[in-house]
Write an enzyme that holds these catalytic residues in place. Sequence first.
Site, PDB file in Angstrom:
ATOM      1  N   HIS A 278       5.559   2.145  -0.796  1.00  0.00           N
ATOM      2  CA  HIS A 278       3.955   2.828  -1.074  1.00  0.00           C
ATOM      3  C   HIS A 278       2.792   2.253  -0.111  1.00  0.00           C
ATOM      4  CE1 HIS A 278       1.210   3.265  -4.270  1.00  0.00           C
ATOM      5  NE2 HIS A 278       2.215   4.058  -5.212  1.00  0.00           N
ATOM      6  N   PRO A 279       2.112   3.581  -0.524  1.00  0.00           N
ATOM      7  CA  PRO A 279       0.627   3.766   0.439  1.00  0.00           C
ATOM      8  C   PRO A 279      -0.432   2.496   0.341  1.00  0.00           C
ATOM      9  CG  PRO A 279       0.366   5.812  -0.389  1.00  0.00           C
ATOM     10  CD  PRO A 279       1.921   4.947  -0.851  1.00  0.00           C
ATOM     11  N   CYS A 280      -0.402   1.426  -1.294  1.00  0.00           N
ATOM     12  CA  CYS A 280      -1.687   1.047  -2.407  1.00  0.00           C
ATOM     13  C   CYS A 280      -1.719  -0.113  -1.238  1.00  0.00           C
ATOM     14  CB  CYS A 280      -1.112   0.736  -2.910  1.00  0.00           C
ATOM     15  SG  CYS A 280      -0.242  -0.375  -3.885  1.00  0.00           S
ATOM     16  N   ARG A 281      -0.295  -0.664   0.175  1.00  0.00           N
ATOM     17  CA  ARG A 281      -0.924  -2.030   0.148  1.00  0.00           C
ATOM     18  C   ARG A 281      -1.218  -1.745   1.967  1.00  0.00           C
ATOM     19  NH1 ARG A 281       1.664  -6.795  -3.027  1.00  0.00           N
ATOM     20  NH2 ARG A 281       0.215  -6.304  -4.782  1.00  0.00           N
TER      21      ARG A 281
END
Lengths: 216, 323
Positions: free
Chosen positions: A154-157
């Site tokens: 997941h790219p949110c971080r």
Amino acid sequence: MSISSQELKEGLEVIEQEWQQLDDKADWDAVKLLQQHDATFLRITRSLNASTDNPYEQQDEDEIEEDDDEALRRTKPAERPLAIYDIVHSPSYQVPVLYVSFKNRASGRPPSIEELYQMLVPSTQRTSMQTVGQLGAITLTEHPITGIPAYFVHPCRTREALEPALEGRTVKPAEYVALWLGTIGASVGLNVPLPLATRLNRGRRIRKSTLEESEQ
Amino acid sequence: MSAPSSSISALQSKIWNGSLALEIRLASSDCRTYDKSEPYLIQYPRLSYLAFLLPRLHTFFAPSLINPEVSSYDAWLSFEDVPLKWHYPLGLLYDLFSGAEPADLDPPGQSESVVASQANVEASTGEAPIPWKLTIHYTDFPYDQLIQLDPEGLTMRDTFINSVKEADYVRNGSARTVMSLSKEDSDNLWLSVQNHDLLQFRSVNNKLLNPPGMELRHVPTKIYLPGSASEDDTSTIPEETKPGHMRVVQSLIPLQLPSRQPQTLGTALNTILPSIFPSRRILLYARPVLHGAALPLAARMDDLGKAAAYTDGFLHIAIVMHG
């Protein structure tokens, strides 16, 4: 730090070109730029040890996974389980996103998350992977281009995860991709092969000369 | 001027009330009787997910199953030969695959009529494939097309939350608003979707849409193009295209044009898909469809985002080519 789709494309092109010129292509099976409409992504294919496809039968096998390239070559390509890593630009997050899917698994179905780690991440590195929450969770999703189910980090971080490596510098797209691979890719067993890393580091100065690498 | 909040809220309620009649039959290969089993009939909200129906469907079809050992989460649904993705809301699946004509105040082929008569609307929705006839399967799970569900419903929840986070990131440039929701709020968000409870949904969604000190940057939008509209000779992807494959297009569209005019659906589509939407005001080749209705190109993107988003925060717009 974010990256535009055009910059990422440039970076991926460099990675692909440098890979094609390597003599030692042991770590990955294939590196290919794929395209659909205006979306370009890089597909890296890696053979998995057949035994790691069934981790519950031979759990100790994956410890020698990394050094087992010779053994892998003896089996026919069509029969080996393959990990397919796609590096795709996210229009929402403006960072590269890594999608992992599998081919030729005995069961025909995607692995569970535990099986995924068993297959992709050498056991010596696995403890540090418990902190993967820091990089973003790994879940099944729909591949944004092919539509097939794939795991993704997941790219949110991703931006935060890259900051220590970037140290506030502005880097060229290819270096960005290499740093991203070292951070996000490594969390699911996609490490930059040493010969490629060496090449990328030298690339700017002696891109034309392939002699030194061919001696290795 | 942006639409008043009372109209936004009224339109949102209307959309939440939208529902579709479904007729679901058991696949003959999973059915123990030679003649088909009875169908399961239900009127189901457009905004909801078919996965929530599975326990009820399983109770209904269990006596007819060849293999009574299978569990509810082994099942999958299809329309004709298209497996239906669990993480797409029902209304989106219907708009993409049913072949229904969208409700249209200004149907193609007619001159730019300012006021459409009620007769027009009825004529354009007359051929709707209602009930929508679906098939439930318990064998031959299409692993290369669908994400399998799990007994605890974690897959559905994870996928939903990932989408909510992405929408937040698009709106605000960070997922901080979602991340800072209390445990209770984020549980309630998912519960409100499962229970189709608009009041509960609003209590959390209003926090997501109006984070203090943040200004809306972009409207979360995904545009779905059918196979026929996205044939592409330049594609170098080795996988063969599966029935029902869609090209999904996303782009960050600013809320204002360089001229400081508000971004409309027409200006946005013209920017993202200029070959399909060469005009910002007139539909030439295709219609953008949301919640069963053809959208007016003059609609402002920020209004659409507030009134007409799906529960995950996205406008999931189906592109329907003119017949």
